[in-house]
Design an enzyme around this catalytic site. Structure first.
Site, PDB file in Angstrom:
ATOM      1  N   THR A 161      56.661   2.747  76.572  1.00  0.00           N
ATOM      2  CA  THR A 161      55.379   2.664  77.382  1.00  0.00           C
ATOM      3  C   THR A 161      55.060   1.150  77.796  1.00  0.00           C
ATOM      4  OG1 THR A 161      53.641   2.880  76.162  1.00  0.00           O
ATOM      5  CG2 THR A 161      54.273   4.737  76.883  1.00  0.00           C
ATOM      6  N   CYS A 216      48.284  -0.055  70.998  1.00  0.00           N
ATOM      7  CA  CYS A 216      47.023   0.759  70.531  1.00  0.00           C
ATOM      8  C   CYS A 216      46.510   0.453  69.160  1.00  0.00           C
ATOM      9  CB  CYS A 216      47.562   2.555  70.727  1.00  0.00           C
ATOM     10  SG  CYS A 216      48.129   2.886  72.058  1.00  0.00           S
ATOM     11  N   CYS A 257      46.092  -0.578  75.632  1.00  0.00           N
ATOM     12  CA  CYS A 257      45.703   0.801  75.709  1.00  0.00           C
ATOM     13  C   CYS A 257      44.365   0.792  76.645  1.00  0.00           C
ATOM     14  CB  CYS A 257      45.923   1.632  74.600  1.00  0.00           C
ATOM     15  SG  CYS A 257      45.505   3.310  74.984  1.00  0.00           S
ATOM     16  N   ASP A 296      21.676 -12.662  36.883  1.00  0.00           N
ATOM     17  CA  ASP A 296      20.538 -12.322  37.701  1.00  0.00           C
ATOM     18  C   ASP A 296      19.877 -11.079  36.863  1.00  0.00           C
ATOM     19  OD1 ASP A 296      19.277 -11.794  40.385  1.00  0.00           O
ATOM     20  OD2 ASP A 296      19.832 -10.047  39.743  1.00  0.00           O
TER      21      ASP A 296
END
Length: 494
Positions: free
Chosen positions: A30, A34, A65, A444
């Site tokens: 095509t 995508c 796409c 901490d």
């Protein structure tokens, strides 16, 4: 990832959205590319070619796409978990450096030759810096075309194109539609008509992320530590001002189940790409929470915390230098006291901005402005004044530079050499400003308290040894450990 063909094929066939942005699928029959989760019927495996970036797909002649819109995928987590040359270059490209300064400017920021940078980007991403910046410009153009009514010439220059002709050619090549046709496909919207870029523009955007995302500590931390005048929580959104290359902005970020709502007002539309990139970094939206949580679950004492509220992110910043200054202001004082110190500096040295929607009044002061502060005017112990003044002067003269391109180990060493910078201050800057996903805070107090309650070692040395199994995600383990406390930073504001 994209070189593991079998794994990529499985991801495409299962339409697995977790891999969106990790790689792209180019379809030989095509001529389109995508995202892995594209809703159309997956092509035959022999017709799939996998690429590491949208730019590589475009370089190979594939078009985006129209269904899955791969150009709007979340960014690859790779660039936020690495500190090598390619990752640092990608962070700078996302910050618009190539558009503003060209490839030579990118090379200067990184300290490498243009040839070295181009060679490494081509080897790993299949595209050089110009192609990667072009793909980013195309995405910004599409965003402006579809969400505003700006004239196409304004869209072209706002997206970073040098000419309207280049803009038209790029849009046609990437999306197989002209700019006008692309706009015509969008349903009629009720967006506010923007005014010309020289005056300002407000846009409504959707920032995608990889699920799951737990907004509690993310927005709770930003809201609880927000500096009055610069940041606020209003009507379910975290709002703050932005200092940007061409001007300033105000952003409102609202958590939703499948995206972050982003209302962005800019004084100059050329800052759009940079503003989006910095907001994504602040919210850690390109993280891969599944991989992170899976690793932390291997520790049986952490697993219940992860299972209870998966998808915690590391709340970061839109301005690395600003955060470093705020980290110093917060040394050995409460959150409220740190906010008060910062607010005084903002009122005295910040650049005023107009915010018709809320209570934001200033940009956070630049290092250059703070370097002019009289140390005697600072309401803090003398030793911390020295720490503050040394830091802002080094930031102002660029002998210490904090930015997307920072080399994490080198920057740590530079900060540790400054007076008053101990491991806690350096690691909190590494975690929240530099974006190091493995930064850890074993000294901490909140971490040590949580460790003791969970049955983990509570002494810094022993806890650091235990945390080796959490690497390279120790900064995320910190978020889960902090979440055991009742401090406001752990709760989404109401």
């Amino acid at each position: 990832m994209y070189t593991d063909r079998e794994r990529c094929v499985r991801a495409v066939q299962s339409k697995d959205a977790r891999f969106d942005g990790w790689f792209f699928t180019a379809v030989l029959t095509t001529g389109i590319y995508c995202r892995p989760s594209c809703p159309v019927v997956p092509p035959k495996p022999e017709n799939m070619v996998f690429q590491p970036s949208a730019a590589a797909c475009q370089q190979a002649g594939f078009r985006a796409c129209k269904r899955c819109r791969p150009d709007t995928s979340p960014g690859s987590p790779e660039w936020n978990q690495r500190a090598d040359l390619v990752a640092r270059a990608m962070r700078l490209i996302a910050d618009g450096v190539v558009d503003r300064d060209g490839v030579p400017g990118l090379a200067a920021r990184l300290g490498y030759s243009t040839r070295q940078i181009e060679r490494q980007l081509l080897a790993e991403l299949g595209a050089g810096p110009l192609a990667l910046a072009r793909a980013q410009r195309a995405q910004t153009a599409r965003l402006l075309i579809e969400t505003t009514e700006l004239p196409m010439a304004d869209v072209a220059f706002a997206a970073g194109f040098a000419s309207v002709r280049t803009f038209n050619d790029t849009v046609r090549e990437v999306f197989a539609l002209s700019p006008s046709d692309l706009r015509a496909r969008v349903p009629k919207r009720n967006a506010v008509r923007p005014v010309p870029p020289a005056t300002g523009c407000t846009l409504q955007l959707r920032l995608p992320f990889r699920a799951p995302l737990n907004p509690d500590n993310l927005f709770g931390h930003l809201a609880a530590t927000g500096v009055p005048g610069v940041e606020e929580w209003r009507d379910g959104a975290f709002r703050r001002t932005l200092r940007l290359p061409y001007g300033h902005g105000v952003v409102a970020l609202t958590p939703h189940p499948d995206h972050i709502g982003c209302r962005l007002t800019l004084s100059d539309l050329r800052d759009l790409t940079v503003a989006i990139s910095r907001c994504r970094r602040m919210l850690d939206l390109d993280a891969d929470p599944v991989a992170i949580d899976d690793q932390l679950r291997t520790d049986p004492l952490l697993a219940p915390l992860v299972d209870k509220a998966p998808g915690r992110r590391v709340p970061r910043t839109v301005d690395e230098a600003e955060f470093a200054v705020r980290a110093v202001l917060g040394q050995q004082v409460s959150t409220a006291a740190a906010r008060t110190h910062a607010a005084r500096l903002v009122t005295a040295y910040g650049d005023p901005v107009d915010d018709p929607e809320g209570g934001l009044t200033h940009l956070f002061p630049s290092p250059e402005a703070l370097a002019a502060v009289d140390p005697e005017s600072l309401a803090m112990p003398r030793s911390r004044r020295t720490t503050f003044t040394t830091l802002v002067r080094r930031l102002a003269d660029s002998t210490v530079h904090l930015g997307p391109e920072s080399d994490w180990p080198q920057t740590r060493s530079e900060l540790l050499a400054l007076p008053g910078f101990g491991p806690w201050t350096v690691d909190v800057i590494a975690m929240r400003a530099l974006g190091d996903p493995d930064a850890f805070l074993p000294t901490d107090l909140g971490i040590r308290r949580a460790a003791q309650e969970l049955g983990l070692p509570s002494t810094p040395a022993a806890l650091t040894a235990r945390a080796t199994a959490w690497r390279p995600w120790r900064a995320y383990a910190v978020q889960y450990l902090w979440a055991t406390d009742s401090h406001p930073i752990n709760f989404l504001p109401v």
